[in-house]
Design an enzyme around this catalytic site. Structure first.
Site, PDB file in Angstrom:
ATOM      1  CG  ASP A   1      20.198  23.555 166.716  1.00 37.72           C
ATOM      2  OD1 ASP A   1      19.723  22.467 166.338  1.00 37.72           O
ATOM      3  OD2 ASP A   1      20.184  23.923 167.903  1.00 37.72           O
TER       4      ASP A   1
ATOM      5  CG  ASP B   1      20.254  24.919 174.912  1.00 37.57           C
ATOM      6  OD1 ASP B   1      20.103  24.246 173.879  1.00 37.57           O
ATOM      7  OD2 ASP B   1      19.802  24.570 176.023  1.00 37.57           O
TER       8      ASP B   1
ATOM      9  NE  ARG C   1      18.303  28.497 173.672  1.00 39.88           N
ATOM     10  CZ  ARG C   1      18.146  27.231 173.300  1.00 39.88           C
ATOM     11  NH1 ARG C   1      18.706  26.812 172.180  1.00 39.88           N
ATOM     12  NH2 ARG C   1      17.448  26.395 174.032  1.00 39.88           N
TER      13      ARG C   1
ATOM     14  CG  ASP D   1      23.511  14.581 168.577  1.00 38.80           C
ATOM     15  OD1 ASP D   1      24.456  13.856 168.284  1.00 38.80           O
ATOM     16  OD2 ASP D   1      23.096  14.716 169.734  1.00 38.80           O
TER      17      ASP D   1
ATOM     18  CG  PHE E   1      27.323  19.432 174.552  1.00 39.29           C
ATOM     19  CD1 PHE E   1      26.088  18.906 174.203  1.00 39.29           C
ATOM     20  CD2 PHE E   1      27.364  20.644 175.226  1.00 39.29           C
ATOM     21  CE1 PHE E   1      24.915  19.578 174.523  1.00 39.29           C
ATOM     22  CE2 PHE E   1      26.189  21.316 175.545  1.00 39.29           C
ATOM     23  CZ  PHE E   1      24.972  20.784 175.197  1.00 39.29           C
ATOM     24  CB  VAL E   2      29.216  22.631 169.801  1.00 40.81           C
ATOM     25  CG1 VAL E   2      30.476  21.876 169.435  1.00 40.81           C
ATOM     26  CG2 VAL E   2      28.042  22.151 168.955  1.00 40.81           C
TER      27      VAL E   2
ATOM     28  N   GLY F   1      16.748  26.178 169.076  1.00 42.93           N
ATOM     29  CA  GLY F   1      18.129  26.160 168.595  1.00 42.93           C
ATOM     30  C   GLY F   1      18.342  26.780 167.219  1.00 42.93           C
TER      31      GLY F   1
HETATM   32  P1  IMP Z   1      18.856  15.245 167.276  1.00 38.97           P
HETATM   33  O1  IMP Z   1      17.371  15.172 167.396  1.00 38.97           O
HETATM   34  O2  IMP Z   1      19.539  14.358 168.279  1.00 38.97           O
HETATM   35  O3  IMP Z   1      19.401  15.097 165.887  1.00 38.97           O
HETATM   36  O4  IMP Z   1      19.348  16.634 167.785  1.00 38.97           O
HETATM   37  C1  IMP Z   1      18.821  17.762 167.409  1.00 38.97           C
HETATM   38  C2  IMP Z   1      18.686  18.727 168.565  1.00 38.97           C
HETATM   39  O5  IMP Z   1      19.440  18.387 169.742  1.00 38.97           O
HETATM   40  C3  IMP Z   1      19.254  20.032 168.117  1.00 38.97           C
HETATM   41  O6  IMP Z   1      18.258  20.793 167.512  1.00 38.97           O
HETATM   42  C4  IMP Z   1      19.771  20.666 169.377  1.00 38.97           C
HETATM   43  O7  IMP Z   1      18.765  21.423 169.979  1.00 38.97           O
HETATM   44  C5  IMP Z   1      20.118  19.511 170.265  1.00 38.97           C
HETATM   45  N1  IMP Z   1      21.577  19.253 170.226  1.00 38.97           N
HETATM   46  C6  IMP Z   1      22.193  18.217 169.630  1.00 38.97           C
HETATM   47  N2  IMP Z   1      23.530  18.279 169.789  1.00 38.97           N
HETATM   48  C7  IMP Z   1      23.758  19.387 170.527  1.00 38.97           C
HETATM   49  C8  IMP Z   1      24.970  20.011 171.031  1.00 38.97           C
HETATM   50  O8  IMP Z   1      26.126  19.576 170.809  1.00 38.97           O
HETATM   51  N3  IMP Z   1      24.788  21.146 171.751  1.00 38.97           N
HETATM   52  C9  IMP Z   1      23.572  21.685 171.998  1.00 38.97           C
HETATM   53  N4  IMP Z   1      22.436  21.147 171.544  1.00 38.97           N
HETATM   54  C10 IMP Z   1      22.520  19.998 170.816  1.00 38.97           C
HETATM   55 MG    MG Z   2      17.056  22.259 168.806  1.00 37.04          MG
END
Ligand code: IMP
Ligand code: MG
Length: 188
Positions: free
Chosen positions: A107, A166, A172, A110, A159-160, A49
């Site tokens: 990227d 992706d 992407r 979340d 969700f984006v 990402g």
């Molecule tokens: P986290 O580990 O939940 O903080 O999320 C990090 C990873 O989840 C990011 O590097 C993305 O690859 C993926 N991700 C989180 N939210 C989104 C979204 O809205 N769209 C696409 N990928 C996401």
């Molecule tokens: Mg990622």
């Protein structure tokens, strides 16, 4: 692909301007006034990402720089919510991390579990400092609980895709950050 876009959340011009600002902050923080020797930074993008964000960001950081790659998966396939984060691979050279100032690049922040997994790992390799830069941070408690040193944009908890992000490994290459139509999400 274009017809799958529901709305543009952040257009490419805004992303480009903010990426330059973040780079300026990073350069300022890594260039203390009377530092001995040339400032140096080790960049670790979290793939896949962060690929596009990283490519754009580092071209505005004119410091001595090493790059090591890590691949982490937390949204495999068609997931719209985070699954347990997993390191799928890493090509970090110990000598590029040990005693170096490391900048992790992702990227989006979340659930926060990716950074919570990767940061201690890089610290365990003996990095002098580990900072994090994320292009996007979702407006949800789990994202705010994880400290990020550089944040491009705060976005709603939606969700984006685009600019590296992706859905099922598609989209992407979209230059803007966008949301997808319900139809596109259900069709994939
Ligand atoms: P986290 O580990 O939940 O903080 O999320 C990090 C990873 O989840 C990011 O590097 C993305 O690859 C993926 N991700 C989180 N939210 C989104 C979204 O809205 N769209 C696409 N990928 C996401
Ligand atoms: Mg990622």
């Amino acid at each position: 692909m274009q017809r799958d876009i529901e709305r543009i959340l952040i257009p490419q011009e805004k992303i480009a301007a903010r990426v330059r600002e973040l780079a300026q902050e990073i350069v300022a923080d890594h260039t203390p006034p009377r530092m001995m020797g040339e400032p140096e930074i080790s960049i670790v993008p979290i793939l896949t990402g962060a690929m596009i964000f990283c490519c754009d960001l580092i071209r505005h950081i004119p410091l001595a720089m090493k790059i090591g790659l890590m691949t982490v998966s937390s949204y495999p396939g068609k997931s719209l919510r985070a699954q347990p984060a997993q390191v799928l691979g890493q090509q970090l050279k110990a000598e590029d991390v040990k005693d170096h100032h490391v900048l992790l690049i992702d990227d989006i922040l979340d659930s926060g579990q990716t950074i919570r997994l990767v940061k201690p790992f890089v610290e365990s390799l003996g990095a002098a400092t580990v900072k994090t830069a994320v292009l996007l941070r979702k407006d949800r408690p789990t994202a705010r609980e994880v400290a990020a040193d550089y944040v491009g944009f705060e976005i709603p908890d939606e969700f984006v895709v685009g600019y590296g992000l992706d859905y099922n490994n598609y989209y992407r290459n979209l230059p803007d950050i966008v949301t997808l139509t319900r139809e596109a999400i259900e069709r994939q």
